[in-house]
Scaffold this active site. Structure first.
Site, PDB file in Angstrom:
ATOM      1  N   TYR A 147      -1.623  -0.448  11.136  1.00  0.00           N
ATOM      2  CA  TYR A 147      -1.886  -1.548  10.002  1.00  0.00           C
ATOM      3  C   TYR A 147      -0.603  -0.869   8.769  1.00  0.00           C
ATOM      4  O   TYR A 147      -0.040  -1.724   8.454  1.00  0.00           O
ATOM      5  CB  TYR A 147      -3.083  -0.479   9.131  1.00  0.00           C
ATOM      6  N   ASN A 194      -7.774   1.589  -3.016  1.00  0.00           N
ATOM      7  CA  ASN A 194      -9.329   0.877  -4.208  1.00  0.00           C
ATOM      8  C   ASN A 194     -10.504   1.133  -4.099  1.00  0.00           C
ATOM      9  O   ASN A 194     -10.778   1.228  -3.288  1.00  0.00           O
ATOM     10  CB  ASN A 194      -8.495  -0.146  -4.312  1.00  0.00           C
ATOM     11  N   LYS A 232       1.962  -3.206   7.463  1.00  0.00           N
ATOM     12  CA  LYS A 232       2.914  -2.775   5.695  1.00  0.00           C
ATOM     13  C   LYS A 232       4.465  -2.819   5.038  1.00  0.00           C
ATOM     14  O   LYS A 232       4.990  -3.469   4.593  1.00  0.00           O
ATOM     15  CB  LYS A 232       1.515  -2.449   5.049  1.00  0.00           C
ATOM     16  N   THR A 254       0.841  -1.295   0.229  1.00  0.00           N
ATOM     17  CA  THR A 254      -0.320   0.082   0.072  1.00  0.00           C
ATOM     18  C   THR A 254       0.750   1.070   0.063  1.00  0.00           C
ATOM     19  O   THR A 254       1.811   1.346   0.244  1.00  0.00           O
ATOM     20  CB  THR A 254      -0.817  -0.259   1.788  1.00  0.00           C
ATOM     21  N   ASP A 255       0.259   2.403  -0.242  1.00  0.00           N
ATOM     22  CA  ASP A 255       0.712   3.388  -0.193  1.00  0.00           C
ATOM     23  C   ASP A 255       1.245   4.035   1.192  1.00  0.00           C
ATOM     24  O   ASP A 255       1.733   5.393   1.568  1.00  0.00           O
ATOM     25  CB  ASP A 255       0.173   4.887  -1.792  1.00  0.00           C
ATOM     26  N   GLU A 256       0.654   4.057   1.843  1.00  0.00           N
ATOM     27  CA  GLU A 256       0.439   4.422   3.318  1.00  0.00           C
ATOM     28  C   GLU A 256       1.671   3.203   4.368  1.00  0.00           C
ATOM     29  O   GLU A 256       1.818   4.569   4.933  1.00  0.00           O
ATOM     30  CB  GLU A 256      -0.991   3.149   3.909  1.00  0.00           C
ATOM     31  N   LYS A 274     -15.661   0.446   4.925  1.00  0.00           N
ATOM     32  CA  LYS A 274     -14.901   1.006   3.901  1.00  0.00           C
ATOM     33  C   LYS A 274     -15.391   2.243   3.992  1.00  0.00           C
ATOM     34  O   LYS A 274     -16.607   2.378   3.175  1.00  0.00           O
ATOM     35  CB  LYS A 274     -13.803   0.090   2.691  1.00  0.00           C
TER      36      LYS A 274
END
Length: 334
Positions: free
Chosen positions: A150, A180, A154, A123-125, A189
């Site tokens: 989270y 997404n 990741k 993820t970009d997070e 979400k």
């Protein structure tokens, strides 16, 4: 390209199931899905797929006895499985360590033993956030700066993959994708929660002022990018996946209201969540230029309208999740 057998972890979840549908529609490959079927996994997300080309194994990616024979039988592993909801990670980080770190380690060790091609979906997070007025976007060389349990787990899983490539020669690639949206996303979400609330006649709820920016990509475009990386990506390299879809949360809610025939101001503000990242933005130049990939949904409004249509047509899929999800949000005032 000759047909392959893929092991897709988390393939009954939102992004993973969209990838399984994409693979079976665009290749001759067969797929084994390994999914623990926690609340975020759904057997119904795999319905309607070609008989004989997909099987579901229910199991934990951190269980080596389950993982090892499946990896041994696969030509490639595509690793989507993850605990992924920020609010849940703030309430209880422990499942995130188990799945995102121990699970990834277990898969990597199996890939190492059997020489199996491995693609890790992230993820970009992991990069933290950008200022709202920052002209920069995340690139493959952006330093990691995770904000939540989270995103921290990741980031840790990404680093494990890179270490196993360098130390043990595992044939792996990585991808970090922006937010997404699309079919089969759990109603906890942001976008599906707003859509299903509106279907039920409930006013949408917006964290804080709604100025937080996300870079949205349709799940089908994410799937096509992962397939391109699996087929043509350079081993050991990271590719960022994005569709130039930057929108703040307020804009998304107002657009949804318009698509669904409501007044654009018909929503409520709720207290912002702790550590809420300001802005994500992906620079996918390398993916586009090196692998020749481009998104099919270049128009966010078009993709969002198609997503609304899917949730309207598939109430039987999301309705069983809705009551418990809203009860959990209500308990926190959101």
């Amino acid at each position: 390209m000759a047909s392959r057998h893929l092991l897709v972890t988390g393939g009954a979840g939102f992004i993973g199931s969209n990838f399984v549908h994409h693979v079976l529609s665009h290749t001759d490959d067969t797929v084994t899905v390994l999914d623990a079927l926690t609340y975020a996994g759904n057997r119904a997300s795999l319905e309607g797929l070609p008989e004989g080309r997909m099987r579901l194994v229910v199991g934990d990616i951190a269980d080596a006895a389950t993982v090892d024979p499946l990896v041994a039988q696969a030509d490639a592993v595509v690793h989507y499985a993850a605990e992924s909801h920020n609010d849940n990670s703030l309430a209880d980080p422990s499942p995130f360590l188990h799945t995102n770190l121990i699970g990834t380690y277990t898969l990597l060790e199996a890939a190492r033993r059997h020489g199996t091609r491995f693609h890790h979906v992230s993820t970009d997070e992991v990069y933290g956030d950008l200022q709202l007025d920052d002209p920069q976007r995340f690139t493959e060389t952006t330093a990691y700066n995770p904000s939540s349990p989270y995103s921290a787990t990741k980031a840790g899983s990404d680093l494990l993959v890179r270490a196993w490539v360098r130390s043990f020669g595992v044939q792996a690639t990585l991808s970090n994708c922006s937010n997404n949206y699309g079919p089969r996303q759990h109603v906890e979400k942001f976008i599906p929660r707003q859509i299903t609330n509106l279907i039920d006649g409930i006013r949408p709820r917006l964290y804080g002022a709604g100025t937080n920016v996300r870079d949205w990509i349709h799940a089908d475009d994410h799937s096509s990018a992962v397939l391109a990386i699996l087929e043509r990506g350079q081993i050991g390299e990271t590719y960022l996946i994005g569709a130039d879809g930057e929108k703040n949360n307020k804009e998304v809610v107002e657009l949804l209201l318009q698509i669904m025939g409501r007044d654009a101001g018909d929503y409520d503000h709720v207290a912002d969540r702790p550590g809420h990242d300001l802005r994500y933005a992906i620079d996918s130049t390398r993916l586009r230029e090196e692998l020749g990939w481009k998104p099919a949904y270049g128009d966010f409004e078009q993709g969002l309208a198609a997503t609304v249509d899917w949730y309207r047509a598939n109430e039987a899929w999301w309705r069983p999740q809705k009551e418990a999800t809203e009860a959990k949000y209500a308990a926190t005032g959101q």
